[in-house]
Design an enzyme around this catalytic site. Structure first.
Site: not given
Ligand SMILES: Cc1cc2nc3c(=O)[nH]c(=O)nc-3n(C[C@H](O)[C@H](O)[C@H](O)COP(=O)(O)OP(=O)(O)OC[C@H]3O[C@@H](n4cnc5c(N)ncnc54)[C@H](O)[C@@H]3O)c2cc1C
Length: 479
Positions: A278, A309, A344
């Site tokens: 991730e 759209w 997420n």
């Molecule tokens: C529509 C949409 C918009 C999003 N916008 C953002 C945003 O503006 N900023 C953001 O940081 N993340 C975004 N995400 C990705 C993801 O949802 C979040 O990073 C995640 O929910 C953060 O929670 P966590 O730190 O507990 O993640 P964890 O599951 O603990 O993951 C650890 C780290 O991995 C990275 N990561 C995890 N999943 C993703 C992913 N799918 N894409 C890219 N990086 C990821 C993040 O930096 C996260 O902190 C978006 C996802 C979607 C579907």
């Protein structure tokens, strides 16, 4: 001999540990001047949104304290970054300016100009990779192209990462006797003027020590179950490191190293690998943003420029307010408003709902997230929205329309997540909580729910909306 001085320009790297620009300044010069410039115009169309500004306020406060404990004062200014850095070079006599690189298109261009103009004035400039595991230009396919598919991208990055050893935080930061004038963090007026952020304070600890705490908590209590649990918004199962990573209060190198140094047995190793992948998606997002900079506003798959759209201010508003009548969608949107973050899995559900059930352009969703997420990140947000709407690299196919009822029942099986964020449904039994419109009248009565009064009727029929979305997709299919 006169002492040499260097300026460390802090940006999205608000930490002292594993900060290559800071470490370099400390070895290069006798004294170091840490600087932060609040320069929203320098960010192009993507100046920090309201929730990010809240975070920034507290993160700068934390950084100020940490620097003071080591004998340095953060110089805070507001205005044009290039002009301010040039003035500071002039007034302090610094002969070196250092920073960690950023990758947003407008910022790349701004930083290039600043570097050039400082160098032309005789000042040395050095920049470093402090935010990513690999620079976007270091990773390429066998044909020398950027990657568009995650799995081979991550395999290629991972293959080069055995020796990740983060830099230690310095014990002391020698500073010049006369520190330049500085604003206070409060002077930047980053906090909201409306009463909106109360729950942020109960949820987050911005700053480097807060980031470390989240990482420690994750490694000790959550990581073991991450592979299975990470899709469950009803349980604290993910790291919640995203705002800390966005503001650079922790680096991906620190995370990578800490995970690999933790005690990993067979089951935990699998979870650790899923977690690191991730973090790999974040790397992939930066890779794509760097190589395809127009994707912040334009779909990567050009055919989507013709997508029909059906823009509707009222549909968008219902979604933003968490009043669509679909409990899992409304719970997510209200969580976002309350704490500036959303799980997420729920981001994917609400994104699919906005773009497919409501046929609103993904850019509208991206803008709302930009303003309301404490982790709003141009690379990750762009990738996320292009992924859910099917128009990006390695994206979910458009015809994969999430069913909000089935998603709710699968990932929030007892309805606890909905109960937490949609209190008017708190007394609904689990069987009906994701589809209150199907519940018998007696169940609604007992749960004190009056559809259309205490909680909205669904704003669309999902089955019909799905058909309409697929019909709209037919217009551009094959492009
Ligand atoms: C529509 C949409 C918009 C999003 N916008 C953002 C945003 O503006 N900023 C953001 O940081 N993340 C975004 N995400 C990705 C993801 O949802 C979040 O990073 C995640 O929910 C953060 O929670 P966590 O730190 O507990 O993640 P964890 O599951 O603990 O993951 C650890 C780290 O991995 C990275 N990561 C995890 N999943 C993703 C992913 N799918 N894409 C890219 N990086 C990821 C993040 O930096 C996260 O902190 C978006 C996802 C979607 C579907």
């Amino acid at each position: 001999m006169a002492k040499t001085a260097s300026i460390v320009w802090f940006r999205n790297d608000l930490r002292l540990a594993d900060n290559p620009a800071l470490s370099h300044a400390l070895t290069d010069s006798d004294t170091t001047i840490p600087v932060f410039v609040w320069d929203p115009d320098g960010e192009g169309d993507w100046a920090a949104g309201a929730a990010s500004r809240w975070w920034l306020h507290h993160s700068l406060t934390d950084l100020t304290d940490s620097l003071e404990q080591r004998g340095a004062r953060l110089v805070i200014r507001t205005g044009d970054s290039g002009r301010i850095l040039a003035e500071l070079v002039e007034t302090t006599g610094a002969d070196l300016v250092v920073w960690n690189r950023r990758y947003e298109p407008a910022v790349i261009e701004r930083d290039r100009q600043i570097k050039q103009s400082l160098q032309e004035s005789g000042c040395r400039v050095e920049t470093f990779d402090g935010s990513l595991l690999r620079e976007p230009w270091e990773v390429e396919t066998g044909q020398g192209d950027p990657y568009r598919v995650f799995t081979p991208f991550w395999k290629s990055v991972k293959g080069t990462l055995d020796d990740v050893e983060p830099l230690e935080a310095p014990d002391a930061i020698p500073s010049p006797e006369d520190s330049p004038e500085s604003l206070q963090v409060d002077d930047l007026e980053l906090l909201p003027t409306i009463d909106w952020d109360a729950e942020f304070y109960d949820t987050w600890i911005p700053g480097e020590s807060g980031a470390q705490r989240s990482l420690d908590e994750f490694l000790s209590h959550r990581m073991a179950d991450y592979a299975d649990g990470r899709n469950r918004p009803d349980k604290p199962s993910t790291s919640e490191l995203s705002p800390h990573l966005h503001f650079g209060e922790i680096s991906p190198r620190q995370i990578y190293s800490a995970v690999n140094h933790s005690n990993l047995n067979g089951h935990t190793r699998k979870s650790a690998d899923v977690f690191l992948s991730e973090v790999g998606w974040r790397e992939f997002a930066y890779h794509l943003l760097y190589h395809f900079p127009s994707t912040t506003d334009q779909p990567l798959r050009e055919a989507f420029e013709q997508f029909p759209w059906e823009e509707s201010a009222s549909a968008l508003r219902a979604w933003q307010k968490g009043r669509t009548g679909f409990p899992i969608v409304d719970a997510g949107m209200r969580q976002l408003w309350a704490i500036g973050w959303m799980h997420n899995r729920v981001r994917m559900i609400v994104g699919s709902f906005l773009t497919k059930d409501l046929l609103q352009p993904w850019q509208q969703g991206a803008r709302w997230f930009w303003d309301t997420l404490v982790d709003a990140d141009l690379a990750n947000n762009t990738l996320g929205w292009q992924w859910v709407s099917g128009c990006g690299a390695d994206a979910a196919p458009f015809f994969r329309v999430f069913n909000p009822v089935l998603q709710g029942e699968k990932f929030d099986p007892d309805g606890d997540y909905v109960r937490m964020w949609v209190p008017e449904l708190a007394e609904m039994p689990s069987k009906w909580i994701h589809k209150p419109w199907s519940a018998p009248d007696s169940v609604l009565d007992e749960a004190r729910v009056v559809l259309g009064e205490t909680y909205p009727e669904p704003i669309v029929d999902h089955g019909e909306a799905r058909k309409a979305a697929l019909a709209a997709y037919e217009h551009i299919k094959g492009g």
